[in-house]
Design an enzyme around this catalytic site. Structure first.
Site, mmCIF file in Angstrom:
data_model
loop_
_atom_site.group_PDB
_atom_site.id
_atom_site.type_symbol
_atom_site.label_atom_id
_atom_site.label_comp_id
_atom_site.label_asym_id
_atom_site.label_seq_id
_atom_site.Cartn_x
_atom_site.Cartn_y
_atom_site.Cartn_z
ATOM 1 C CB CYS A 102 -8.268 5.714 -0.911
ATOM 2 S SG CYS A 102 -7.267 4.373 -1.530
ATOM 3 C CB CYS A 172 -7.373 -2.850 -2.070
ATOM 4 S SG CYS A 172 -8.317 -1.542 -1.306
#
Lengths: 205, 227
Positions: A102, A172
């Site tokens: 990402c 994350c």
């Protein structure tokens, strides 16, 4: 209610304008959130499941369709320990990690007490989505006061649990775990270099 | 020309299904939807750097022939369902090809022997881990990349007015262009080095994120990426 069908009052138009202009709010909340204007209502508002009021000082009712958990928002809207430590200091370890899928980057720094091996201070800088920022914010608040060993044992699941991260955002919290590991590694390698250097100095003198 | 596609692409919702429906037809990739711009089916048979103007023109022409709004009320109304699907497929194809990162990702998904998807976190993470453990140099090189990315985001964060953006933007466009050129080189080699191509694709992802952050910059607004 007949009011709804009449023209919006001046005050209403103002608040609509304000909200439309406040796109930064939508932006900060991430792509899963969007402003929804109910067809029969002149007032722009966000609708959704777990409504959170007064985001960024907006006065109308706000909430969202698919949303971050409030613990994410707490750390996201008010991140703790953002900043930099002197990366050249021998007491500071710096971890720099990236998420190749990402494109997020995260830098996490720890300042360690030389005597006790306890993390005195932790700072981060994250360029990424809300969950990545919240993960690093929560992590820094978590590791302060821990020993290097304890901090090294932290698992991303602990972060994910606190922030209620959905499966697609688990990476994350993983990034945050990697960051702290890499910061510890950097600190230790700095330290061992120092020891080697001083030993070398002793040997040559 | 697109009769067969129109008829058979109706039930798609996400990229995966679109791909399968494309594969079932003579259309192999999104590039095939734009035969004027990509007469040879797009990269790797053609340059990775696309002729943007010509591409946009062809896209518009196709959309004007297929957009459901245009066809409403015309005799084609009965075919509306199919055209609306085709029109949105064109949109997806156009945006995928326009963005250099999604463009290379699409190429990798189609031509890589294992059809890898590098926008998948595990796939790209594994790739980077392998790359970093190759040698101290490669490990350092990835660190350098991350450092450059972080620096770029930080300079953007500290920018106080639009003028400062220009130089950042210029610098980053340069990076994108260079990476595109390198990918183009890699794709034109007779034996494709997928490993290298995928690493460059990841590099491109970081650059494209910086580009998006520059685009979304506003005075005083914190730099946050959304994806």
């Amino acid at each position: 209610m007949d009011l709804i069908r009449t023209r919006p009052t001046e005050a209403m138009s103002k608040s609509m304008k304000k909200l439309r202009n406040d796109e930064s709010m939508m932006f900060r909340l991430g792509r899963n959130l969007r402003l929804v204007r109910p067809i029969n209502s002149p007032v722009t508002r966000l609708t959704g499941i777990n409504g959170v009021n007064n985001l960024n000082g907006a006065t109308s009712m706000v909430g969202f369709t698919r949303s971050y958990h409030e613990n994410v928002l707490k750390h996201y809207s008010n991140p703790q320990n953002v900043g930099t430590l002197n990366k050249n200091s021998l007491d500071v370890g710096t971890g720099l990690v990236g998420a190749p899928a990402c494109g997020d980057v995260m830098r996490l720094q720890i300042e360690v007490d030389e005597e006790t091996g306890i993390i005195k201070q932790a700072k981060f800088k994250t360029f990424g989505c809300g969950s990545a920022i919240a993960s690093s914010s929560y992590l820094t608040s978590l590791i302060k006061g821990l020993s290097l060993e304890e901090a090294g044992k932290l698992k991303n699941t602990q972060i994910a649990k606190e922030l209620n991260l959905p499966p697609v955002k688990l990476h994350c919290s993983m990034l945050a775990e990697d960051a702290v590991k890499s910061a510890i590694k950097d600190y230790k390698s700095k330290r061992s270099n120092k020891t080697n250097l001083s030993e070398a100095a002793v040997a040559t003198s | 020309m697109f009769g067969t596609i129109k008829a058979s692409i109706s039930p798609y919702k996400c990229g995966g299904i679109v791909r399968t429906s494309i594969r079932n037809n003579s259309v192999k990739s999104y590039f095939d939807l734009f035969p004027k711009t990509f007469p040879h089916g797009g990269p790797p048979n053609e340059s990775f750097e696309i002729p943007a103007r010509q591409f946009r023109k062809e896209f518009r022409t196709l959309q004007s022939e297929n957009h459901p709004d245009i066809l409403i009320g015309s005799s084609a109304l009965s075919k509306k369902q199919g055209t609306s699907d085709f029109s949105s497929l064109l949109n997806i194809a156009y945006s995928t090809i326009s963005n250099p990162y999604t463009r290379i990702n699409h190429i990798i998904e189609i031509y890589h022997p294992q059809h890898l998807d590098i926008s998948n976190d595990e796939v790209s993470k594994k790739l980077i881990e392998e790359y970093q453990s190759e040698s101290p140099e490669t490990s350092l090189e990835y660190k350098d990349l991350l450092m450059t990315v972080l620096d770029a985001h930080e300079s953007l964060e500290f920018a106080s007015n639009e003028n400062e953006l220009d130089s950042l933007s210029e610098e980053n466009d340069e990076r994108i262009e260079q990476t595109e050129k390198y990918i183009d080189e890699l794709l034109s080699s007779s034996e494709l080095d997928w490993h290298k191509i995928m690493l460059e694709a990841i590099r491109l992802k970081y650059w494209v994120n910086i580009r998006n952050a520059i685009k979304d910059w506003e005075p005083g607004k914190p730099v946050h990426l959304t994806h």
